[in-house]
Design an enzyme around this catalytic site. Structure first.
Site, PDB file in Angstrom:
ATOM      1  N   ARG A  94      45.438 -39.701   2.401  1.00 49.25           N
ATOM      2  CA  ARG A  94      45.018 -41.054   2.082  1.00 49.25           C
ATOM      3  C   ARG A  94      45.885 -41.991   2.627  1.00 49.25           C
ATOM      4  O   ARG A  94      45.869 -43.502   1.682  1.00 49.25           O
ATOM      5  CB  ARG A  94      45.209 -41.168   0.251  1.00 49.25           C
ATOM      6  N   LYS A 215      54.882 -32.692  -8.905  1.00 47.44           N
ATOM      7  CA  LYS A 215      53.194 -32.497  -9.195  1.00 47.44           C
ATOM      8  C   LYS A 215      53.011 -31.012  -9.646  1.00 47.44           C
ATOM      9  O   LYS A 215      52.884 -30.427  -8.995  1.00 47.44           O
ATOM     10  CB  LYS A 215      52.290 -32.737  -8.303  1.00 47.44           C
ATOM     11  N   GLU A 219      45.585 -29.848  -9.429  1.00 42.25           N
ATOM     12  CA  GLU A 219      44.411 -29.725  -8.058  1.00 42.25           C
ATOM     13  C   GLU A 219      45.194 -28.127  -7.249  1.00 42.25           C
ATOM     14  O   GLU A 219      45.558 -28.336  -5.935  1.00 42.25           O
ATOM     15  CB  GLU A 219      44.682 -30.700  -6.959  1.00 42.25           C
ATOM     16  N   ASP A 298      41.011 -41.149 -11.977  1.00 47.37           N
ATOM     17  CA  ASP A 298      41.421 -40.639 -10.935  1.00 47.37           C
ATOM     18  C   ASP A 298      41.780 -42.509  -9.422  1.00 47.37           C
ATOM     19  O   ASP A 298      40.919 -42.693  -8.441  1.00 47.37           O
ATOM     20  CB  ASP A 298      41.310 -39.820  -9.941  1.00 47.37           C
ATOM     21  N   GLU A 326      42.903 -45.958  -1.349  1.00 46.45           N
ATOM     22  CA  GLU A 326      42.152 -44.249  -1.359  1.00 46.45           C
ATOM     23  C   GLU A 326      40.452 -44.685  -1.880  1.00 46.45           C
ATOM     24  O   GLU A 326      39.365 -44.619  -0.881  1.00 46.45           O
ATOM     25  CB  GLU A 326      42.165 -43.669  -2.215  1.00 46.45           C
ATOM     26  N   GLU A 426      33.992 -54.758  -6.186  1.00 41.98           N
ATOM     27  CA  GLU A 426      32.790 -54.091  -6.756  1.00 41.98           C
ATOM     28  C   GLU A 426      31.545 -54.181  -7.262  1.00 41.98           C
ATOM     29  O   GLU A 426      31.364 -53.511  -7.878  1.00 41.98           O
ATOM     30  CB  GLU A 426      34.028 -54.483  -8.286  1.00 41.98           C
TER      31      GLU A 426
HETATM   32  O1  GCW Z   1      42.946 -38.787  -6.245  1.00 38.71           O
HETATM   33  C1  GCW Z   1      43.190 -37.490  -4.978  1.00 38.71           C
HETATM   34  C2  GCW Z   1      43.286 -37.691  -3.755  1.00 38.71           C
HETATM   35  C3  GCW Z   1      44.175 -36.099  -3.599  1.00 38.71           C
HETATM   36  C4  GCW Z   1      46.065 -37.335  -4.273  1.00 38.71           C
HETATM   37  C5  GCW Z   1      45.311 -36.428  -5.908  1.00 38.71           C
HETATM   38  C6  GCW Z   1      46.945 -37.051  -6.035  1.00 38.71           C
HETATM   39  C7  GCW Z   1      48.515 -36.416  -4.066  1.00 38.71           C
HETATM   40  O2  GCW Z   1      42.270 -37.828  -3.388  1.00 38.71           O
HETATM   41  O3  GCW Z   1      44.705 -36.400  -2.216  1.00 38.71           O
HETATM   42  O4  GCW Z   1      46.814 -35.625  -3.795  1.00 38.71           O
HETATM   43  O5  GCW Z   1      44.521 -37.939  -6.310  1.00 38.71           O
HETATM   44  O6  GCW Z   1      47.027 -38.497  -7.194  1.00 38.71           O
HETATM   45  O7  GCW Z   1      47.619 -35.884  -6.826  1.00 38.71           O
END
Ligand code: GCW
Length: 594
Positions: A94, A215, A219, A298, A326, A426
């Site tokens: 990103r 983390k 994901e 997110d 992003e 926005e």
């Molecule tokens: O928004 C998402 C992103 C991922 C990112 C993830 C996170 C680093 O698309 O690229 O990974 O969040 O914050 O862990």
């Protein structure tokens, strides 16, 4: 003290200024400082690191033409972090400003001068902790905390230390597995022992390391759930290994099911972090800090604050913001963030966490941020982390003046471009807090149903009558995660803030908003106007031709042109989408593609 003196003398020389400055240490103080003036001289009084912050503050004040006098100031947040998502192959997850300036070819390979400039850049706005590797710890970044890379990592820590900046390292939860233990189960004594030994080794190289960032179970990353352990159990071995060295463990709460079945309308992704963490209140060690994204989804263009900030009163928390754009225009479209942070601060009040972190928007592009004007976000972030209550307009004025000099009309234009940019973005993007209408994967440009039938838990659930997920007490109940007053406000469609209407409610296309417009007409109007305003941004900038250094002028103009076409694309795709589902034409008869 020496550093403050050295920075002052080079800085003042570069500014072509000569001011008689005294520096005085204030015993027992650390980051705080004040600047006093008499007829004869200027005195910076401050703590160990405070004198350096005072030196930068003085230079900025002089450069901006403000009086140097500054009453005693201390940071609101003790940890003011910047998180890079840099990979060791030199790419940045990103990243929109080029490649990494730390890593190349799977090594810490960098231009030392750039790292020193980076240290100055950050320290000048008060950032004191950085994590330089991606939270998705791709191989071989896991090895950064091992003998293989520690000598290299130490060099970076040494370069940044004089700027009052400490390193954090993003670590791979499964590293003990890589090391032949066959498991990373946090209750295993061998695993606990392994982390202790590993952490001791790290501190031999970097005695002032801030700690680790993790983390986990997010994901596809490994984590304690793989061993049927909860996150308090999962954090323990790392936290306990760090504790004797004074280290902290930043534990990210970005945890949700990313393999949801889209047919499942009961599971509501934004509810996940609260559901996972609140039962663990009181169970985390005192050197664990839960790092929570500002919103429950997110980093979308518009989200409410995460309800987790109001919960778990005895647990340490950090708020995570995203400077890298992003979902907010990828440093092509202009998006000045402080108005968003100000709203977050207002909503959270005393629930605003003590610790703060932001995903970096920097890369190896010569101008650091790709879009020249995106530098304002980093600058403002530093001020926000220090003071909390900063006025977005004041930050914009400061930055513009320091960057472009004293020309008042030019500054006025840039400040108003910055201040209007978020609303403009926005208005042509996803309407009313609906979220996720972006192209999958790269997240730039419109694709209303790009994520609709996927596993990411990000559904709009549009049909011919209505759109949005009902998160009220009669829907998924997400609203109940908020404190009563806020929950009541969000729960009623009449009192819910308009920008969040479709975040919380499922509404019919002909629902009448308080403005008197129907929902669908609001969408059309805001998209037509947003695209016009994007064009107006470009025109405003073009009026500055000749008043701005050519390179910057061209950099921004080229991006604004791309923003205009992006805005038109968003306008047409979103309007068409709403028209096709609702069948309701635009009251003003403008072009919508049937
Ligand atoms: O928004 C998402 C992103 C991922 C990112 C993830 C996170 C680093 O698309 O690229 O990974 O969040 O914050 O862990």
């Amino acid at each position: 003290m020496e550093m403050a003196r050295a920075e002052l003398s080079t800085g003042l020389a570069a500014l072509d200024m000569d001011a008689p400055v005294l520096i005085q240490a204030v015993p027992d103080a650390d980051e705080g400082y004040e600047i006093l003036t008499t007829n004869e001289n200027i005195t910076i009084r401050g703590g160990k690191r405070g004198v350096l912050y005072g030196a930068y503050a003085l230079m900025m004040r002089l450069a901006a033409g403000f009086s140097p006098e500054t009453p005693w100031t201390e940071p609101a947040c003790p940890l003011r972090m910047l998180n890079h998502w840099d990979n060791m192959d030199g790419s940045i997850e990103r990243g929109y400003a080029g490649g990494s300036f730390f890593f190349r070819d799977h090594h810490l390979k960098y231009d030392e001068q750039r790292i020193l400039q980076y240290g100055r850049l950050l320290a000048s706005v008060g950032i004191n902790v950085v994590s330089i590797n991606n939270v998705n710890v791709h191989s071989p970044a896991g090895l950064l905390i091992t003998q293989t890379y520690l000598p290299e990592l130490k060099q970076v820590a040494d370069l940044l230390r004089p700027f009052g900046i400490r390193l954090l390292v993003a670590v791979d939860y499964a590293l003990p597995v890589t090391y032949g233990l066959g498991t990373a189960d946090p209750v295993s004594p061998q695993v606990q022992e392994w982390w202790k030994r590993q952490v001791s080794l790290v501190y031999q190289y970097i005695p002032d390391l801030c700690g680790f960032l993790v983390k986990a179970d997010s994901e596809f990353r490994p984590g304690p759930h793989m061993y049927q352990r909860n996150h308090a159990e999962g954090a323990q071995p790392l936290a306990r290994a760090l504790k004797p060295h004074g280290g902290v463990l930043l534990w990210r709460c970005f945890v949700y099911n990313c393999k949801q079945d889209w047919r499942d309308a009961k599971t509501d992704r934004p509810m996940a972090p609260y559901e996972i963490y609140t039962p663990l209140e009181g169970q985390f060690d005192d050197n664990v800090i839960l790092q929570i994204k500002n919103g429950p989804y997110d980093f979308q263009v518009r989200e409410p604050v995460s309800p987790l900030f109001f919960a778990m009163p005895t647990t340490n928390k950090a708020i995570e913001l995203q400077l890298t754009q992003e979902y907010t225009g990828q440093q092509i479209d202009l998006f000045y963030m402080p108005p968003q942070w100000q709203e977050i601060q207002k909503t959270l009040g005393e629930n605003m966490p003590k610790y703060i972190s932001a995903v970096s928007n920097l890369g190896d592009d010569p101008n650091w941020t790709g879009h020249d004007l995106a530098q304002a976000n980093l600058f403002a972030y530093g001020l926000f982390a220090w003071h909390r209550n900063v006025d977005p307009a004041v930050c914009a004025q400061w930055w513009t003046r320091l960057t472009f000099g004293p020309d008042a009309s030019c500054n006025q234009t840039i400040v108003s471009m910055l201040l209007s940019s978020r609303e403009i973005y926005e208005s042509y993007n996803t309407p009313l807090g609906l979220c996720w209408m972006v192209n999958p994967n790269n997240h730039y440009g419109p694709s209303p149903e790009g994520y609709e039938y996927s596993g990411w838990g990000t559904y709009l659930r549009a049909n011919r009558d209505a759109i949005g997920v009902d998160r009220t007490t009669s829907g998924t109940g997400f609203i109940l995660q908020y404190p009563e007053k806020l929950a009541a406000q969000y729960n009623r469609v009449e009192t819910c803030p308009e920008q969040l209407l479709l975040f919380f409610h499922r509404l019919r296309y002909n629902y009448r908003l308080p403005s008197g417009k129907t929902l669908v007409q609001h969408v059309y109007d805001s998209h037509f106007s947003g695209a016009e305003q994007a064009k107006a941004l470009l025109c405003a900038w073009q009026m500055l031709k000749g008043k701005i250094p050519q390179e910057t002028y061209t950099n921004v103009e080229e991006r604004l042109m791309r923003q205009v076409s992006n805005a038109c694309e968003w306008r047409d795709v979103i309007n068409t989408y709403f028209f096709r589902y609702s069948g309701i034409p635009d009251e003003h008869g403008r072009v919508i593609y049937p």
